[in-house]
Design a protein around this motif. Sequence first.
Motif, short mmCIF file in Angstrom:
data_model
loop_
_atom_site.label_atom_id
_atom_site.label_comp_id
_atom_site.label_asym_id
_atom_site.label_seq_id
_atom_site.Cartn_x
_atom_site.Cartn_y
_atom_site.Cartn_z
N LEU A 44 5.89 15.26 19.32
CA LEU A 44 6.64 16.04 20.31
C LEU A 44 7.89 16.65 19.70
CD1 LEU A 44 6.32 13.83 23.51
CD2 LEU A 44 5.37 16.11 23.14
N TYR A 45 8.57 15.92 18.83
CA TYR A 45 9.77 16.43 18.18
C TYR A 45 9.45 17.64 17.31
CZ TYR A 45 13.84 16.66 15.13
OH TYR A 45 14.91 17.09 14.44
N GLN A 49 10.62 21.56 17.84
CA GLN A 49 11.34 22.32 16.82
C GLN A 49 10.64 23.66 16.55
OE1 GLN A 49 14.27 21.73 15.40
NE2 GLN A 49 14.47 19.92 16.69
N LYS A 50 9.30 23.65 16.42
CA LYS A 50 8.55 24.89 16.17
C LYS A 50 8.72 25.87 17.32
CE LYS A 50 6.10 23.93 12.41
NZ LYS A 50 5.96 24.71 11.23
N ARG A 56 13.66 31.50 19.65
CA ARG A 56 14.84 32.19 19.13
C ARG A 56 14.46 33.53 18.50
NH1 ARG A 56 16.67 27.48 15.79
NH2 ARG A 56 16.89 25.93 17.41
N ALA A 57 13.37 33.54 17.74
CA ALA A 57 12.93 34.78 17.11
C ALA A 57 12.52 35.81 18.17
CB ALA A 57 11.77 34.51 16.17
N LEU A 58 11.86 35.35 19.22
CA LEU A 58 11.44 36.25 20.30
C LEU A 58 12.66 36.83 21.01
CD1 LEU A 58 9.07 37.40 21.92
CD2 LEU A 58 9.25 35.41 23.42
N ARG A 59 13.67 36.03 21.24
CA ARG A 59 14.89 36.53 21.88
C ARG A 59 15.59 37.55 20.99
NH1 ARG A 59 16.85 30.63 23.58
NH2 ARG A 59 15.49 30.35 25.36
N GLN A 60 15.59 37.29 19.67
CA GLN A 60 16.22 38.24 18.74
C GLN A 60 15.51 39.59 18.77
OE1 GLN A 60 18.96 38.18 16.99
NE2 GLN A 60 19.51 36.13 17.72
#
Length: 188
Positions: A44-45, A49-50, A56-60
Amino acid sequence: MERDGEPLSARPAVEAEGLHFLHVTVGSLLATYGWYIVFSCILLYVAFQKLSTRLRALRQRQLDPAAATVEPDIVVKRQEALAAARLKMQEELNAQVEKHKEKRRQLEEEKRRQKIEMWDSMQEGKSYKGNARKPQEGDSPGPSASSVTPKRKSDRKPLRGGGYNPLSGEGGGACSWRPGRRGPSAGG
């Protein structure tokens, strides 16, 4: 001292019994499924993380639409380079085809010349050395003499001698199979 109708000494015993029950239950659960729980937590961790990096990349990308667009000049250059590479490959292929056709024409011309020489030598009564068949006449039906080419056997060494026959039982070397005795077994 009594509180709410219960003796004070009875209350800690009930709490101790509850803690003991909790300890036994959780201990047996961890003893039975402990490694599964540890590995699932690690999994799950890693998954979290993935997913967080992808989010984050999608938001950028959503925030920076200018970087996502492709320059039309770059697209045109790429298409021109692709067309030039295809043209070059086609020219090479055409050159190979022409070489093959020329080679084939030369081979056919050589065969035709040899057949004419063979025919002339036979007309003069001379012997022709080589694998010569009777020349076919032009008005006979069937394929022409120039299109039929005799196929030579390759000069390879045969795997076994010419007299080898697997059904004869001989020539097979040291080991040979023989059928067993017929009839009932001698077991008694």
